[in-house]
Motif scaffolding. Structure first.
Motif, short mmCIF file in Angstrom:
data_model
loop_
_atom_site.label_atom_id
_atom_site.label_comp_id
_atom_site.label_asym_id
_atom_site.label_seq_id
_atom_site.Cartn_x
_atom_site.Cartn_y
_atom_site.Cartn_z
N ASP A 1 5.29 26.30 78.22
CA ASP A 1 5.03 24.86 78.34
C ASP A 1 6.13 24.26 79.22
N ILE A 2 5.84 24.23 80.51
CA ILE A 2 6.84 23.79 81.50
C ILE A 2 7.27 22.36 81.25
N GLU A 3 6.35 21.48 80.89
CA GLU A 3 6.70 20.08 80.67
C GLU A 3 7.62 19.93 79.46
N ALA A 4 7.39 20.69 78.40
CA ALA A 4 8.28 20.63 77.23
C ALA A 4 9.69 21.08 77.60
N VAL A 5 9.77 22.13 78.39
CA VAL A 5 11.07 22.65 78.85
C VAL A 5 11.76 21.59 79.69
N ARG A 6 11.05 21.05 80.66
CA ARG A 6 11.63 20.05 81.57
C ARG A 6 12.10 18.83 80.79
N LEU B 1 17.54 21.99 72.25
CA LEU B 1 17.66 23.40 72.66
C LEU B 1 16.52 24.23 72.08
N THR B 2 16.15 23.93 70.83
CA THR B 2 15.01 24.62 70.20
C THR B 2 13.72 24.28 70.93
N ASP B 3 13.58 23.01 71.35
CA ASP B 3 12.40 22.60 72.11
C ASP B 3 12.30 23.35 73.43
N ILE B 4 13.44 23.55 74.08
CA ILE B 4 13.45 24.33 75.32
C ILE B 4 12.99 25.76 75.03
N LYS B 5 13.55 26.35 73.97
CA LYS B 5 13.20 27.73 73.62
C LYS B 5 11.70 27.83 73.29
N SER B 6 11.19 26.90 72.50
CA SER B 6 9.76 26.91 72.16
C SER B 6 8.91 26.75 73.41
N GLY B 7 9.33 25.83 74.29
CA GLY B 7 8.61 25.62 75.53
C GLY B 7 8.57 26.87 76.39
N LEU B 8 9.68 27.59 76.42
CA LEU B 8 9.71 28.84 77.18
C LEU B 8 8.77 29.87 76.56
N ASN B 9 8.81 29.98 75.23
CA ASN B 9 7.96 30.95 74.54
C ASN B 9 6.47 30.64 74.75
N GLU B 10 6.16 29.35 74.83
CA GLU B 10 4.76 28.94 74.98
C GLU B 10 4.39 28.70 76.44
#
Length: 124
Positions: free
Chosen positions: A52-57, A41-50
Motif C-alpha cells: 500500500d504505497i499511499e499508506a507508506v507515503r 512506523l508500524t503503519d509504514i511496515k504494514s503498508g510495505l507488507n500490503e
C-alpha cells in the motif's frame, strides 16, 4: 552513541521559540511524539507488507517533520527516503530503510525520554 540521535541545537531552538514557559510544552510535545511515532512506523511496515504505497507515503510524510522538529534528523532523513521511494513507486529497498528507521527511533526514544523527564522535573 544514543546522544547523537538528537541534535540538541535543533531541540533547544524549538524550546526557545516556545518561550519562557516552554518546559511543560516541550514535555508534552515529546510525549506525543513518543506516543505516535511507533504507530507511524508500524503503519509504514504494514503498508510495505500490503504493498500500500499511499499508506507508506502518508505515514513517512507525517513522521518526517515531527522527528525533525525534535532534532531527530537522521530519523527524519530516513522517513524522507521512504517517502521518496513511495512517491517514485519503488519500494524495493524500503524494508531495509524502515529497519534502519526503527533502530534509529529506539536511539531517539532513549534520548527524548530522558529529555521529557528533564522538562517535567527541571530542578531534579
Amino acid at each position: 552513541t544514543d546522544a547523537t540521535a538528537v541534535d540538541f541545537t535543533v531541540l533547544n531552538e524549538f524550546k526557545e521559540v516556545l518561550g519562557p514557559q516552554s518546559g511543560q510544552v516541550m514535555a508534552e510535545v515529546i510525549a506525543m511524539f513518543l506516543h505516535h511515532a511507533p504507530k507511524l512506523l508500524t503503519d509504514i511496515k504494514s503498508g510495505l507488507n500490503e504493498r500500500d504505497i499511499e499508506a507508506v507515503r502518508s505515514a513517512a510524510h507525517t513522521l518526517k517533520p515531527n522527528a525533525a522538529q525534535l532534532g531527530a534528523l537522521r530519523l527524519s532523513s530516513l522517513c524522507s527516503e521512504i517517502e521518496n521511494m513511495a512517491l517514485s513507486d519503488s519500494l524495493d529497498n524500503a524494508a531495509e530503510t524502515l529497519a534502519e528507521a526503527m533502530a534509529e527511533y529506539q536511539r531517539v526514544k532513549a534520548v527524548l525520554e530522558a529529555e521529557e523527564q528533564n522538562y517535567r522535573n527541571p530542578q531534579a
